[in-house]
Design a protein around this motif. Structure first.
Motif, PDB file in Angstrom:
ATOM      1  N   SER A 262       0.886  -0.940  -0.171  1.00  0.00           N
ATOM      2  CA  SER A 262       0.085  -0.219  -0.215  1.00  0.00           C
ATOM      3  C   SER A 262       1.030   1.793  -0.212  1.00  0.00           C
ATOM      4  CB  SER A 262      -0.664   0.040   1.093  1.00  0.00           C
ATOM      5  OG  SER A 262      -2.020  -1.271   0.507  1.00  0.00           O
ATOM      6  N   GLU A 264       3.863   1.901  -1.004  1.00  0.00           N
ATOM      7  CA  GLU A 264       4.574   1.423  -2.518  1.00  0.00           C
ATOM      8  C   GLU A 264       3.408   2.222  -3.470  1.00  0.00           C
ATOM      9  OE1 GLU A 264       6.823  -1.171  -5.650  1.00  0.00           O
ATOM     10  OE2 GLU A 264       5.952  -2.420  -4.115  1.00  0.00           O
ATOM     11  N   LYS A 265       2.616   1.879  -3.455  1.00  0.00           N
ATOM     12  CA  LYS A 265       1.529   2.772  -4.292  1.00  0.00           C
ATOM     13  C   LYS A 265       1.325   3.891  -4.514  1.00  0.00           C
ATOM     14  CE  LYS A 265      -3.149   1.861  -6.332  1.00  0.00           C
ATOM     15  NZ  LYS A 265      -4.946   0.740  -6.255  1.00  0.00           N
ATOM     16  N   ALA A 266       1.393   3.764  -2.953  1.00  0.00           N
ATOM     17  CA  ALA A 266       0.281   5.728  -2.933  1.00  0.00           C
ATOM     18  C   ALA A 266       2.244   6.152  -3.020  1.00  0.00           C
ATOM     19  CB  ALA A 266       0.570   5.238  -1.243  1.00  0.00           C
ATOM     20  N   THR A 268       4.101   5.986  -5.575  1.00  0.00           N
ATOM     21  CA  THR A 268       3.988   5.826  -6.854  1.00  0.00           C
ATOM     22  C   THR A 268       3.220   6.505  -7.545  1.00  0.00           C
ATOM     23  OG1 THR A 268       4.436   3.568  -6.801  1.00  0.00           O
ATOM     24  CG2 THR A 268       4.153   4.553  -8.935  1.00  0.00           C
ATOM     25  N   GLU A 269       1.554   6.667  -7.318  1.00  0.00           N
ATOM     26  CA  GLU A 269       0.873   7.432  -7.448  1.00  0.00           C
ATOM     27  C   GLU A 269       0.789   8.862  -7.440  1.00  0.00           C
ATOM     28  OE1 GLU A 269      -3.084   6.041  -6.383  1.00  0.00           O
ATOM     29  OE2 GLU A 269      -2.364   3.985  -7.614  1.00  0.00           O
ATOM     30  N   ILE A 270       1.818   9.107  -5.645  1.00  0.00           N
ATOM     31  CA  ILE A 270       1.691  10.185  -5.688  1.00  0.00           C
ATOM     32  C   ILE A 270       2.818  10.765  -6.779  1.00  0.00           C
ATOM     33  CG2 ILE A 270       2.654  12.324  -3.891  1.00  0.00           C
ATOM     34  CD1 ILE A 270       0.572  10.669  -1.916  1.00  0.00           C
ATOM     35  N   ARG A 272       3.690  10.095  -9.445  1.00  0.00           N
ATOM     36  CA  ARG A 272       2.923   9.896 -11.273  1.00  0.00           C
ATOM     37  C   ARG A 272       1.757  11.913 -10.832  1.00  0.00           C
ATOM     38  NH1 ARG A 272       1.100   4.558 -12.572  1.00  0.00           N
ATOM     39  NH2 ARG A 272       2.629   3.438 -12.754  1.00  0.00           N
ATOM     40  N   ILE A 273       0.743  12.258  -9.658  1.00  0.00           N
ATOM     41  CA  ILE A 273       0.108  12.949 -10.051  1.00  0.00           C
ATOM     42  C   ILE A 273       1.200  14.571  -9.606  1.00  0.00           C
ATOM     43  CG2 ILE A 273      -0.745  14.699  -8.609  1.00  0.00           C
ATOM     44  CD1 ILE A 273      -2.902  12.098  -7.401  1.00  0.00           C
TER      45      ILE A 273
END
Length: 274
Positions: A262, A264-266, A268-270, A272-273
């Protein structure tokens, strides 16, 4: 999220420590007089969560006052508080060796009281044991398998001069020319004792000093020669507890892995934004 990560990690550490205790019990299942340890788990203190807010006050001027409402409590996991020996009497096993002795615990004036053989530790201090697997050294002294002197009532080594001897149920070593009472000590609360190496116990800080068992009113005990007291480890139950500890460790491990994914996903997505 991070709080849950630490809670699951604490659970893993607690079960790892519990597994170590259980493994030590299994290792000593055949050690005479061994008393199994039990790991006690305790929760960390709960944290109270409160919400800070404000409430408007009806007045000619706009005013507000801070308020605080209770949301609830959360727990941050468990830990192994201590390991406690189980001083239940083990069964007896006949060996036929004259140097083997078993203490049979009878009635005691205190619930949970226990008797022990007294031996001289390497540092000269008196220690205590339930392991009566004794032998005679080259000088004729009665010693433990680790070479510690078995003591008499005067806290002196017992010298048998390598002669055949008998031990009475009262714990008296009978030689052809003398009788030597074994030092049998009594603890009203054996939990005051601290387990040391070589299956020995020493008096813990603040614990009540052990008494001469023969002077304690209402105490009954016997010394059985040619016998040994078996350990009180229940191997079947211990193996079951080890499997349970492993499963709980594994469950906490999966929670940690999920938190890791979780995070790692957070991240990565932050990224990208941004």
């Amino acid at each position: 999220m991070l709080r849950g990560f630490y809670t699951a990690t604490n659970g893993m550490l607690a079960q790892q420590r519990r597994q170590e205790v259980l493994s030590n019990n299994i290792t000593n299942a055949q050690t005479p007089g061994f008393k199994q340890d039990q790991a006690t788990l305790r929760a960390f203190p709960e944290l109270l969560i409160q919400r800070m807010d404000s409430r408007d006050i009806p007045a000619s001027q706009n005013r507000s006052t801070p308020t605080m409402s209770e949301i609830g409590a959360i727990n941050s996991g468990v830990y192994v508080q201590e390991t406690i020996p189980d001083f239940i009497q083990g069964s007896l096993r006949e060996t036929g060796m004259v140097t083997d002795m078993a203490l049979i615990q009878g009635e005691t004036p205190d619930e949970g009281g226990m008797t022990f053989f007294a031996v001289q530790h390497a540092d000269g201090e008196v220690s205590y044991t339930r392991n009566g697997n004794f032998t005679v050294d080259g000088a004729g002294n009665l010693v433990t398998n680790q070479g510690y002197y078995v003591l008499d009532e005067a806290n002196q080594p017992i010298n048998t001069d390598q002669l055949a001897f008998t031990v009475t149920p009262e714990g008296v070593v009978q030689l052809p020319d003398q009788e030597i009472p074994l030092a049998v000590a009594y603890s009203s609360n054996p939990q005051d004792l601290v387990k040391d190496t070589d299956d020995l116990y020493q008096l813990g800080e603040g614990g009540a000093a052990l008494e001469d068992a023969r002077t304690v009113a209402g105490l009954q005990f016997q010394v059985q020669q040619n016998h040994l007291e078996n350990s009180n480890v229940d191997t079947s139950q211990t193996m079951t507890d080890m499997m349970q500890a492993y499963r709980i460790f594994e469950a906490n491990q999966k929670v940690v892995q999920q938190y890791d994914r979780s995070l790692e996903k957070a991240v990565t997505e932050i990224g990208r934004i941004g």
